[in-house]
Design a protein around this motif. Structure first.
Motif, PDB file in Angstrom:
ATOM      1  N   ILE A 279       0.836  -1.207   0.000  1.00  0.00           N
ATOM      2  CA  ILE A 279       0.000   0.000   0.000  1.00  0.00           C
ATOM      3  C   ILE A 279       0.871   1.258   0.000  1.00  0.00           C
ATOM      4  O   ILE A 279       0.654   2.181  -0.801  1.00  0.00           O
ATOM      5  CB  ILE A 279      -0.965  -0.002   1.205  1.00  0.00           C
ATOM      6  N   VAL A 280       1.860   1.288   0.880  1.00  0.00           N
ATOM      7  CA  VAL A 280       2.709   2.482   0.969  1.00  0.00           C
ATOM      8  C   VAL A 280       3.493   2.690  -0.321  1.00  0.00           C
ATOM      9  O   VAL A 280       3.593   3.813  -0.826  1.00  0.00           O
ATOM     10  CB  VAL A 280       3.645   2.391   2.194  1.00  0.00           C
ATOM     11  N   GLU A 281       4.030   1.624  -0.873  1.00  0.00           N
ATOM     12  CA  GLU A 281       4.791   1.762  -2.115  1.00  0.00           C
ATOM     13  C   GLU A 281       3.891   2.174  -3.283  1.00  0.00           C
ATOM     14  O   GLU A 281       4.329   2.910  -4.167  1.00  0.00           O
ATOM     15  CB  GLU A 281       5.533   0.466  -2.447  1.00  0.00           C
ATOM     16  N   MET A 282       2.647   1.713  -3.298  1.00  0.00           N
ATOM     17  CA  MET A 282       1.711   2.132  -4.346  1.00  0.00           C
ATOM     18  C   MET A 282       1.433   3.631  -4.243  1.00  0.00           C
ATOM     19  O   MET A 282       1.338   4.326  -5.252  1.00  0.00           O
ATOM     20  CB  MET A 282       0.402   1.349  -4.257  1.00  0.00           C
ATOM     21  N   VAL A 283       1.310   4.131  -3.030  1.00  0.00           N
ATOM     22  CA  VAL A 283       1.046   5.555  -2.824  1.00  0.00           C
ATOM     23  C   VAL A 283       2.288   6.378  -3.178  1.00  0.00           C
ATOM     24  O   VAL A 283       2.191   7.401  -3.845  1.00  0.00           O
ATOM     25  CB  VAL A 283       0.604   5.820  -1.364  1.00  0.00           C
TER      26      VAL A 283
END
Length: 157
Positions: free
Chosen positions: A111-115
């Protein structure tokens, strides 16, 4: 008294081995408590030097259990935020048992890397890195716990 200490020590060692894959049980520390218990058995058993070496092994393994996800995530292309997310996911996962520890670092990193990067391939690689680190650290903990059982068998029984 020795039979009681040996029994208690072996129970701690076996529970410690189980605890390496079940997060509710403090695996390596419990295994080390088993060795400490066997230290008090009469005769030529476990000595102080071995206790010091084994507690250092527990501390180093525990350090790598928490540091490895961040390092492998970075190596697999993750950002600094992805590294932090893998550690946060690991801590959150502790409250949800084995499945939580297995899934949360991966999901949080993804999730963090996608953001942050908006690149799904890079985000998935970073999340996969946190999962690989979990597998490596679990195998290492199990190996150390088995080594502790081996030490107890060769020195006490």
């Amino acid at each position: 008294m020795d039979i009681l200490l040996i029994t208690l020590g072996l129970v701690c060692l076996v529970l410690g081995l189980i605890g390496c894959v079940v997060p509710v049980i403090p695996g390596l520390f419990l295994s080390w408590i088993g060795l400490l218990t066997l230290f008090f058995v009469d005769g030529d058993t476990i000595d102080t030097r071995m206790l010091v070496y084994t507690i250092l092994l527990v501390l180093v393994t525990t350090f790598f259990e928490f540091a490895l996800p961040a390092k492998v995530t970075k190596r697999m292309g993750g950002s600094k935020y992805g590294q932090y997310a893998s550690i946060v996911g690991l801590v959150i996962g502790l409250f949800f048992g084995f499945v939580g520890i297995l899934i949360f670092p991966f999901v949080c990193t993804l999730i963090v890397e996608m953001v942050v990067s908006k690149d799904s391939r890079r985000a998935f690689r970073a999340a996969l890195g946190s999962f690989i680190a979990f597998v490596i650290s679990t195998v290492a903990k199990v190996a150390v716990a088995i080594y502790f059982i081996y030490l107890s068998i060769t020195h006490v029984i």
